[in-house]
Write an enzyme that holds these catalytic residues in place. Structure first.
Site, PDB file in Angstrom:
ATOM      1  N   LYS A  66      29.605  -2.398 -40.136  1.00  0.00           N
ATOM      2  CA  LYS A  66      30.293  -1.512 -39.182  1.00  0.00           C
ATOM      3  C   LYS A  66      31.199  -0.551 -39.957  1.00  0.00           C
ATOM      4  O   LYS A  66      31.854  -0.957 -40.926  1.00  0.00           O
ATOM      5  CB  LYS A  66      31.109  -2.386 -38.212  1.00  0.00           C
ATOM      6  CG  LYS A  66      31.798  -1.627 -37.108  1.00  0.00           C
ATOM      7  CD  LYS A  66      32.449  -2.610 -36.116  1.00  0.00           C
ATOM      8  CE  LYS A  66      33.194  -1.901 -35.011  1.00  0.00           C
ATOM      9  NZ  LYS A  66      33.793  -2.821 -34.041  1.00  0.00           N
ATOM     10  N   SER A 141      32.245  -1.933 -28.934  1.00  0.00           N
ATOM     11  CA  SER A 141      32.279  -0.826 -29.859  1.00  0.00           C
ATOM     12  C   SER A 141      31.292  -0.946 -31.011  1.00  0.00           C
ATOM     13  O   SER A 141      31.001   0.039 -31.684  1.00  0.00           O
ATOM     14  CB  SER A 141      33.687  -0.699 -30.442  1.00  0.00           C
ATOM     15  OG  SER A 141      33.983  -1.817 -31.240  1.00  0.00           O
ATOM     16  N   SER A 165      33.827  -6.466 -28.567  1.00  0.00           N
ATOM     17  CA  SER A 165      33.072  -5.440 -29.238  1.00  0.00           C
ATOM     18  C   SER A 165      31.630  -5.780 -29.554  1.00  0.00           C
ATOM     19  O   SER A 165      30.784  -4.921 -29.525  1.00  0.00           O
ATOM     20  CB  SER A 165      33.783  -5.084 -30.510  1.00  0.00           C
ATOM     21  OG  SER A 165      33.013  -4.179 -31.174  1.00  0.00           O
TER      22      SER A 165
HETATM   23  N1  GLN Z   1      35.782  -2.813 -24.763  1.00  0.00           N
HETATM   24  C1  GLN Z   1      36.813  -3.205 -25.674  1.00  0.00           C
HETATM   25  C2  GLN Z   1      37.873  -2.141 -25.729  1.00  0.00           C
HETATM   26  O1  GLN Z   1      37.523  -0.995 -25.505  1.00  0.00           O
HETATM   27  C3  GLN Z   1      36.177  -3.402 -27.028  1.00  0.00           C
HETATM   28  C4  GLN Z   1      37.168  -3.491 -28.135  1.00  0.00           C
HETATM   29  C5  GLN Z   1      36.607  -4.153 -29.345  1.00  0.00           C
HETATM   30  O2  GLN Z   1      36.260  -5.319 -29.300  1.00  0.00           O
HETATM   31  N2  GLN Z   1      36.577  -3.450 -30.429  1.00  0.00           N
HETATM   32  O3  GLN Z   1      39.007  -2.446 -25.988  1.00  0.00           O
END
Ligand code: GLN
Length: 483
Positions: A66, A141, A165
């Site tokens: 990532k 994400s 995420s």
């Molecule tokens: N949907 C979560 C957020 O927007 C995902 C965050 C994450 O795990 N990086 O906060």
């Protein structure tokens, strides 16, 4: 050789027994990236030069990373214009660990900007598509990590989870997602989103692949004061378990409420039935505080985001604004206003608000207390059961841009994943089955089952997930990536 039906471990074994070479493996994945990545746009950067360092455990296989993990002299953008040209002078500790054991690649995969978002469409660099649909999100994400492994453009990927995420991306992309207890790993030189939640870990085709990388990565980092000073070595006996007659599976009743899509509900209920048929005792439980998890997360997380991202101010990293300014404050404002996208700005503003002197007690402090109650809820539940099972996401993968104009709706889809993140628990999601509907033309959309165990009981999680995986044999590849 065609590596499509092999797992990461099987590819490593083939290299070690001289049935293939590391060059052949490297070329295979590189060719697939060249052939398919223009379709799904999972990669932000692919270094075509391989590293062949040190150890042999990973036999120089490539792994997708990532774009949030710092890699020395390699663009590490967090999918933001703010860091578009940033090449760190150092490696994150987890990257060092993988390189030391023989990871060969520096391949960066896409994400939502600074890991904020649920679709990977809030990446400022690229929009990644789920290989299972023609125009569907891979969630976010870590959508790039999930799409890359699902389309078999890498045999494994690294990601970070703050609220959901990767459980969501993994679940809609048909790969195995694993997150250990918060304390098992180092966040050192991983670009921070919300430090009390960020947990780096892996995405693989099988449970055993996840365990291999877990053994390499879990270990104290003296530069990281939240990593615990002992290593968890997996007892190989856990792979011999064939049924569930030794476990109590608890299904929280809050999580089967009506806003769960009927497709997802049906498949998860069937998966729980399969566990019962394999001997598990199924009991319903109550986790009364978890209904406050989303509200708690969306106070604590932005507070930490606003603090962590305040370092991106122009003075550090790189300068990319040509706007005029008359003092330093104006310079910071110009640059931050121009180079952060809306979702990031929204959270910085929200975070600054909940941390402000007037509202700190009313919001931040209260949310911190509720977090403790959520942790207590789980502790009580685990006195009576071995594992909690529920869905990963309330629906199948959305169409691209379907909910992008409604951030609140997007936030609500974190309901199943945020409780375990707030409570620092290990969790895993693996394929349950897929949903089909005439409304989706010929698309079949994966649905995942989500398993959570008590803190530091990762081995139990591997044991149960591996048993489920061997009983169901559900792994599949998406059409169109299958040659
Ligand atoms: N949907 C979560 C957020 O927007 C995902 C965050 C994450 O795990 N990086 O906060």
């Amino acid at each position: 050789m065609n590596f499509k039906d092999l797992s990461l471990i099987e590819i490593i074994e083939k290299i070690k027994s001289w049935k293939t070479t590391r060059q052949e493996v490297w070329d295979y994945f590189m060719n697939r990236i060249e052939k398919y990545d223009s379709k799904i746009k999972a990669y932000n950067f692919v270094n075509k030069k391989w590293l062949s360092e040190k150890d042999w455990k990973l036999a120089w296989v490539p792994i997708a990373i990532k774009d949030i993990f710092c890699e020395k002299n390699i663009p590490t953008t967090s999918a933001s214009k703010m860091l578009e040209d940033f090449k760190p002078p150092y490696n994150a500790t987890v990257i060092e660990k993988l390189l030391k054991e023989g990871m060969s690649s520096q391949w960066k995969v896409n994400m939502d900007e600074f890991a904020m978002g649920s679709t990977t469409a809030t990446s400022a660099l690229n929009t990644t598509i789920n290989p299972w649909g023609t125009n569907r999100i891979p969630w976010g994400s870590s959508g790039g990590s999930a799409a890359a492994v699902a389309a078999w453009l890498a045999p494994a990927a690294l990601w970070t989870d703050t609220g959901w995420s990767i459980r969501q991306p993994a679940s809609v992309c048909w790969v195995v997602w694993f997150k250990p207890s918060y304390w098992r790993n180092s966040r050192f030189w991983v670009n921070a989103m919300a430090s009390s939640l960020d947990t780096p870990w892996t995405l693989t085709k099988t449970v055993k692949d996840a365990a291999l990388l877990y053994e390499i990565m879990n270990w104290e980092d003296t530069k990281e004061n939240t990593s615990i000073p002992w290593k968890d070595i997996i007892d190989s006996k856990i792979w011999e378990t064939k049924n569930f007659s030794w476990i109590k599976v608890w299904v929280p009743k809050q999580y089967f409420e009506e806003w769960l899509d009927s497709w997802v509900k049906e498949i998860i209920e069937k998966a729980i039935e399969d566990m019962k048929n394999a001997g598990a005792e199924i009991v319903e439980i109550d986790l009364p505080m978890t209904k406050y998890a989303i509200a708690t997360y969306y106070i604590l997380m932005p507070a930490e985001v606003s603090t962590n991202l305040s370092r991106l101010d122009w003075i550090r990293y790189w300068y990319n604004s040509d706007k005029q300014y008359s003092n330093t404050d104006e310079l910071f404002m110009n640059n931050r206003a121009e180079w952060f996208w809306d979702e990031v700005k929204r959270r910085i503003i929200l975070g600054s608000y909940v941390l402000s002197a007037w509202y700190y007690d009313a919001y931040y402090q209260k949310a911190a207390k509720v977090r403790t109650l959520i942790i207590e809820d789980f502790k009580k539940a685990f006195e009576k059961c071995d594992i909690i099972v529920w869905p990963v996401s309330p629906s199948v993968a959305w169409e691209l841009w379907e909910k992008s104009d409604d951030p609140l709706k997007m936030y609500l889809s974190d309901a199943y994943t945020i409780p375990a993140s707030l409570a620092w628990l290990p969790a895993m999601s693996i394929p349950a089955w897929y949903a089909k509907s005439e409304d989706w033309k010929n698309e079949i959309l994966p649905v995942w089952i989500h398993m959570i165990t008590p803190q530091f009981e990762e081995q139990k999680l591997f044991e149960i997930a591996n048993t489920y995986e061997s009983l169901t044999k559900h792994y599949k590849m998406p059409e169109g990536y299958n040659d």
